[in-house]
Structure formats: C-alpha cells, structure tokens
Design an enzyme around this catalytic site. Structure first.
Site, PDB file in Angstrom:
ATOM      1  CG  ASN A 279      -0.238  -0.482   2.656  1.00 14.75           C
ATOM      2  OD1 ASN A 279       0.873   0.103   2.709  1.00 14.75           O
ATOM      3  ND2 ASN A 279      -0.643  -1.932   3.138  1.00 14.75           N
TER       4      ASN A 279
ATOM      5  CG  ASP B 130      -6.834  -5.376   4.696  1.00 12.97           C
ATOM      6  OD1 ASP B 130      -6.808  -5.874   5.863  1.00 12.97           O
ATOM      7  OD2 ASP B 130      -7.103  -4.457   4.167  1.00 12.97           O
TER       8      ASP B 130
ATOM      9  CE  LYS C  67       2.413 -24.583  -7.160  1.00 10.09           C
ATOM     10  NZ  LYS C  67       2.630 -25.333  -5.615  1.00 10.09           N
TER      11      LYS C  67
ATOM     12  CG  PHE D 274      -3.135   5.137  12.905  1.00  7.51           C
ATOM     13  CD1 PHE D 274      -3.772   6.066  12.619  1.00  7.51           C
ATOM     14  CD2 PHE D 274      -3.218   4.846  14.536  1.00  7.51           C
ATOM     15  CE1 PHE D 274      -3.246   7.425  13.016  1.00  7.51           C
ATOM     16  CE2 PHE D 274      -2.809   6.202  15.076  1.00  7.51           C
ATOM     17  CZ  PHE D 274      -2.868   7.231  14.243  1.00  7.51           C
TER      18      PHE D 274
ATOM     19  CE  LYS E 121      -9.020  -0.805  12.181  1.00  4.44           C
ATOM     20  NZ  LYS E 121      -8.416  -0.400  11.225  1.00  4.44           N
TER      21      LYS E 121
ATOM     22  CE  LYS F 229     -10.252  -4.372  12.818  1.00  3.18           C
ATOM     23  NZ  LYS F 229      -9.861  -6.161  12.663  1.00  3.18           N
TER      24      LYS F 229
END
Length: 395
Positions: free
Chosen positions: A209, A278, A288, A322, A336, A340
């Site tokens: 990212n 992620d 493959k 964050f 979130k 979490k």
C-alpha cells in the site's frame, strides 16, 4: 518546543568547533536561550563573535572577565541551565572534568551545574582510544554524564577512524531527548507499529500500500521525547527512523504479527498505525497463477488481523488503532472500534486535503466509546502529541 529552556554549550579546542555554530542556530530557531562558553584554545578555531551574533548573548571565555551579565557568572549560568553540552570535548577538558579540575570558565561552570550534562568527545583516534581517556569517559558516565559516541571517518589530522564529532543534527537529538518535552510518559512502555507491509507474489512482485510510516514515526518520536520506553515495529520505509527508539524491521504482515506478539504483553500502551496489507497471495509460484479469460488471476487469502487479535488478549494495555476511510468515516470507525474492542481509534478521510499517506500533515478524528474529537489540520508531529495527550487523559 524549547521555549523557556536554557542550554549551555561548552566549546573546546577542536577543528570541529565550527560545527557548533549550526547547533546554536538550530536551538535558537526552536526558541531556546543559548549561552556559549569557550576555552581559550577554542577561540583559535572559531571567533566568539560568531556565537554572540547567533545567540544574542555574550560568549564567555575568561573566568575573570569584568564585563559580565551576572553577579557570580559561572554560578548564575549554571543555575539557569536546563542542559549543559560540551561539544566538541577535547581529551584535555574531559580529563579536567573527570578529575574535578575547574581552572577556566567552562570547567568552573559545568562543575557548578546540576542539570543533565552531555559530553561529545572529538579527537584523534589514538587519543580517543588511549586507556587514560577511556577511563576518564567511564568515570564521567559513573557521575551521570551522558557520552555521545564519536563517529568514524576521515579525521582532520589525516587519519581514518573513530573520533569525529557527530553532526549537529545528532547533538540536537540528544538535547531534545532530555528537554524537548515534559516526561509525562516516563516509566511507560509504548509499542508503535508503522509503515506498510509487503506480501510477495513472486521474487519480483508484491502486494502493498502507499503508507510512508510518517504518522507512526511521529508518534514513536513524541513518545520517546516524553520519556517512554518505545519499541517501533516498522515495515519498509524511506524516512529517517526516530532516535533512541528500539527498532524492529519487518516486511510481511506475518512478520509484523510475530514481532508484536512477542512483546505485546509487556507494553502499557499499544498504538497500531501500520497500514497492513489485508491480503497475501495464496499461491506464490508464478506457474500456479490461474488463467481465466486470458488474464492472470492470483488467488488471495486474508492476512492475520493483528489489531483485533492483540486487542482480544489485552489485559491492562491501552490499545489504539487507526482507520482510513473514504466515506462514512465516523460511523465506520466506530464500528471498527467496537468490533476490535479498542480503547481508541484515530480516523481520517483519504479524500480530505492534507490527510492520508505521504503528507507531512494530517486531519484526524479521535474516537472513543464516549467521545468524538476532531482535530484541525496539523503537522503529523502535532497530531502525534494530541493523540498521546488523549491517551494520557484516559489511563
């Protein structure tokens, strides 16, 4: 950051003396009151007028100078000092201070000072390695002086080795560590994650990212300045790592998970600002990769949820995450926070000017279970300070 602070710079007879002019200037720019004391030998390398021009204070050399500012000058200046730095520090002056000899303005003043004292040796390699000099340095450490290790390189005498005075930026970092902030995090262990993680597709390509690590690095640096014992677990970045912080370099999300897992239970505060990939390739061998409609399709699997896993097992730790959103920022971040089991979450909208990846500024909304605080556009250093202020108000 140094407004209201007084730093005394002791300059001795070394070719590196000219570099202290840059340090004095940097301190003044931070609104610090700077006083310079020179040995007579130092005046052969740089004129006292240089320091007087930069600091706005008389540069002191002669112990018995009658044109002084204070009634008993060395005592008055010693009492004013928040920090005393001797740089460059010659073998001669190191030996004098270690032996309790006070026969000039510099050694007399430092003997009377009770503030933190830092010594930055600068001399020929053979002189620095001389057992007598090393014994004197060890003696000073025993008396509570902090020693800045000299750098290695080509010396003015033509030799190559250890003995160079570190650059002014390094000396400034030592000063900031001592007096840059109030020590309201002293005794606390703080873990910060920062930067991007990378998931290999093959030996050449990877998934990642746009994180630069700037926000996490600013938090780690501010926590260090406030007296915390800081560990920074960081993905690959291209910015300078904070000084006086334990650094753990990682590449993948799994490596970051393992690094955090090892030390999480020891921490008081955990701030996870890393932008973790992620997903990772499920099959990494290029042969493959499946072919569908003439295009390469790579099967992916989710990486471990570091934040959620650690928050699940927290005991007394304060855990801050964050959230970077493009829409419904507050609502998504609150969800979130609850999912979490976080104590706090710092949210920003990537569409807001001045916020997000790669910028030197940020626009952050700090969210807890009972409060939402929107911060204005600030530098990431200022945002870091605000985040830690909020955490301190809740622990």
């Amino acid at each position: 950051m140094l407004k209201g602070k007084t730093v005394v710079l002791g300059v001795t007879g070394s070719i590196a003396a000219y570099k202290i002019a840059n340090l004095a200037s940097a301190l003044v720019k931070k609104h610090c009151s700077v006083h310079v004391i020179m040995t007579k030998n130092a005046t052969n390398f740089i004129n006292p007028i240089t320091f007087e021009t930069l600091t706005g204070h008389k540069c002191l050399v002669d112990t018995f100078d009658r044109n002084f500012e204070f009634s008993v000058e060395h005592v008055s200046l010693a009492k004013q000092a928040d920090l005393f730095l001797v740089a460059p520090a010659s073998a001669n002056v190191i030996g004098k201070i270690a032996s309790g000899i006070a026969d000039d303005m510099l050694t007399t003043t430092i003997m009377a000072a009770k503030c933190p004292k830092i010594i930055a040796p600068a001399m020929n390699t053979n002189m620095f390695e001389n057992p007598i000099v090393q014994d004197n340095i060890e003696k000073l450490k025993g008396y509570g002086y902090e020693i800045v290790e000299p750098a290695s390189g080509y010396l003015a005498c033509g030799d190559t080795g250890k003995g160079k005075m570190p650059e002014p930026e390094v000396l400034l970092s030592y000063i900031m560590k001592h007096i840059g902030c109030k020590k309201d995090l002293a005794g606390k262990k703080v873990l910060v994650t920062a930067g991007p993680t990378m998931e290999k597709i093959d030996p050449v390509r990877f998934i990642s990212n746009h994180s630069t690590g700037k926000m996490g690095y600013a938090i780690a640096n501010n926590a260090m300045l406030r007296g915390a014992d800081v560990t920074l677990v960081t993905g690959r970045t291209y910015i300078k790592k904070p000084d006086f912080v334990k650094i753990v370099d990682v590449t993948s999300a799994q490596e970051m998970f393992e690094a955090v897992d090892r030390i999480f239970d020891e921490q008081d505060i955990v701030i996870m600002s890393a932008a973790v990939a992620d997903y990772r390739p499920k099959l990494v061998a290029e042969e493959k990769i499946k072919k569908q409609s003439g295009e390469s399709v790579l099967e992916l699997e989710r990486t471990k949820d570091i934040l959620g896993t650690m928050s699940d097992r927290k005991k007394n730790q304060f855990v801050c995450g964050f959230s970077m959103e493009t829409e419904n920022m507050v609502e998504n971040s609150k969800a979130k926070l609850e999912k979490k089991k976080l104590d706090m979450i710092c949210a920003n909208n990537l569409k807001v000017p001045g916020a997000g990846f790669g910028t030197d500024t940020n626009v952050v909304t700090i969210i807890t279970s009972d409060d939402v605080t929107e911060l204005p556009l600030q530098s990431k250093e200022e945002v870091a300070s605000s985040i830690l202020d909020m955490i301190l108000s809740r622990i």
